[in-house]
Scaffold this active site. Structure first.
Site, short mmCIF file in Angstrom:
data_model
loop_
_atom_site.label_atom_id
_atom_site.label_comp_id
_atom_site.label_asym_id
_atom_site.label_seq_id
_atom_site.Cartn_x
_atom_site.Cartn_y
_atom_site.Cartn_z
N GLN A 182 33.63 37.04 41.83
CA GLN A 182 33.91 36.21 41.62
C GLN A 182 35.10 35.79 40.92
O GLN A 182 35.12 34.77 40.77
CB GLN A 182 32.89 36.56 39.73
CG GLN A 182 31.68 36.75 40.01
CD GLN A 182 31.20 35.34 40.45
OE1 GLN A 182 31.75 34.27 40.41
NE2 GLN A 182 29.38 35.88 40.52
N SER A 202 32.63 38.90 48.89
CA SER A 202 31.77 38.41 49.24
C SER A 202 31.82 36.48 49.22
O SER A 202 32.87 36.04 48.68
CB SER A 202 30.63 38.58 48.44
OG SER A 202 29.20 37.42 49.00
N CYS A 328 19.83 38.49 41.80
CA CYS A 328 19.84 39.29 42.70
C CYS A 328 19.21 40.26 42.64
O CYS A 328 18.73 41.01 43.16
CB CYS A 328 20.92 39.99 42.45
SG CYS A 328 21.57 41.21 40.87
#
Length: 378
Positions: A182, A202, A328
């Protein structure tokens, strides 16, 4: 109806530059391990993307290892067995904060009896002194401690005192894994400054495609035992033919992802305006982590007299995408483990903004919120 997207911490819209380059890359069908021209071209594409990812963190590009996503990166790093050059290093215990992402709390390749949760305070912060006391009890005769703590939380946006925590881990002789999924493009992170040993990223959080991530080492010698052995791709740390178009897209996303100072100021203004407006509408509303440093794009709030899951559905029906926490768990509904770790026993709504968010969208969200609480009291 034009929908409003306020769930950037879950995933970001695909950047238009990423999309164009990804489509173009599909025509490059060469195997990067092949020595012919097509193979060398594909390998060059990977090298360029590796450099772009390393530039984000001031890392050596040889220390960037591509994986299928952050979850695989975490699974690779959560192993008892590392190597310093050819010298084996054994991690005898795994320590992780109570508010970590599920890809960390699942423990990877560690057995439960060799793991320990690090508690957080009411704001979701790991106190360095608390971590120090825990690591002082670690039995070094059995091996080294492996520690994982997020830079910024995926639900609350709370930023940990990561430099102080890294110092504690370093003094205890351990290895430090930092989830920066993040934070990497929202905060300035320079891994040369002793922030940690390994970092998890990611692509789809920063406007890239899903299905590609990476872990990055801060130095050139210590490496984990591979999760996927085989042909020896990715410097022997992640075997399997590389997904060249996805890797290229990740690199392009890294180029365009970083927030400018203006982006930060604008999103911080939205955050202040949104949170003050929410509390003006509902004075007993609770904003989690409000008293500590947070990402400028994240607001995680609870309305004590209202069910969070019902509110989330109501927002969706009104054309607004928000979440109740981490996206998730295959659509599971339940109390957030992050909130539970912070001592809160009810649900919450996460609003996470991005570069494309406008004040008009924030205002519309507040209008819908007023309507929801006018008829949805439990």
């Amino acid at each position: 109806m034009n929908r409003i997207y306020l769930d950037y911490n879950s995933t970001a819209p695909l950047n238009i530059h990423v999309y164009k380059n990804f489509i173009k890359a599909l025509s490059n069908f060469g195997n990067p391990s092949s020595v012919h021209t097509e193979g060398r071209q594909a390998k060059a594409v990977i090298g360029e993307a590796r450099q772009k990812i390393s530039d984000l963190l001031h890392a050596d590009k040889k220390n960037v290892i591509f994986t299928s996503g952050a979850t695989e990166a975490a699974a690779t790093l959560l192993t008892r067995y590392y190597f310093s050059g050819r010298i084996p290093l054994v991690m005898s215990h795994f320590y992780f904060s109570a508010t970590e992402h599920p890809c960390i709390t699942c423990l990877g390749r560690f057995p439960v009896e060799m793991s320990q949760v690090i508690p957080v305070d009411a704001n979701g912060i790991v106190q360095p002194e608390k971590l120090k006391k825990i690591l002082m009890r670690h039995d070094k005769s059995k091996g080294l401690p492996l520690v994982a703590i997020q830079y910024a939380n995926h639900e609350t946006g709370v930023i940990q005192p990561i430099m102080a925590l890294a110092k504690v881990v370093r003094e205890a002789g351990g290895l430090f894994i930092v989830d920066i999924v993040q934070a990497v493009f929202r905060e300035k992170i320079d891994i040369r400054k002793g922030v940690g040993d390994f970092f998890i990223l990611s692509a789809h959080k920063m406007g890239g495609p899903k299905g590609i991530g990476a872990f990055v080492a801060s130095e050139n010698t210590i490496r984990p035992q591979p999760l996927l052995p085989g042909g020896g791709q990715e410097y022997g740390l992640r075997s399997g033919t590389e997904a060249v178009p996805l890797i290229l897209a990740f690199g392009v996303a890294a180029t365009y992802a970083s927030y400018t100072s203006e982006d930060q100021r604008r999103l911080a203004y939205f955050q202040r305006y949104l949170e003050q407006s929410l509390q003006d509408i509902l004075p007993n509303l609770m904003i989690h982590g409000r008293d500590v440093s947070r990402l400028a794009n994240t607001t995680f709030f609870s309305a004590p007299d209202f069910k969070a899951e019902t509110m989330q559905i109501a927002f969706d029906l009104a054309g607004i995408a928000v979440s109740g926490g981490a996206a998730c768990s295959s659509g599971k509904v339940g109390l957030s483990p992050v909130l539970r770790a912070m001592g809160y026993q009810k649900g919450a709504i996460r609003v996470s903004t991005g570069k494309e968010t406008t004040m008009k969208e924030i205002e519309e969200f507040l209008t819908v919120f007023k309507k929801i609480i006018s008829y949805d009291k439990t």
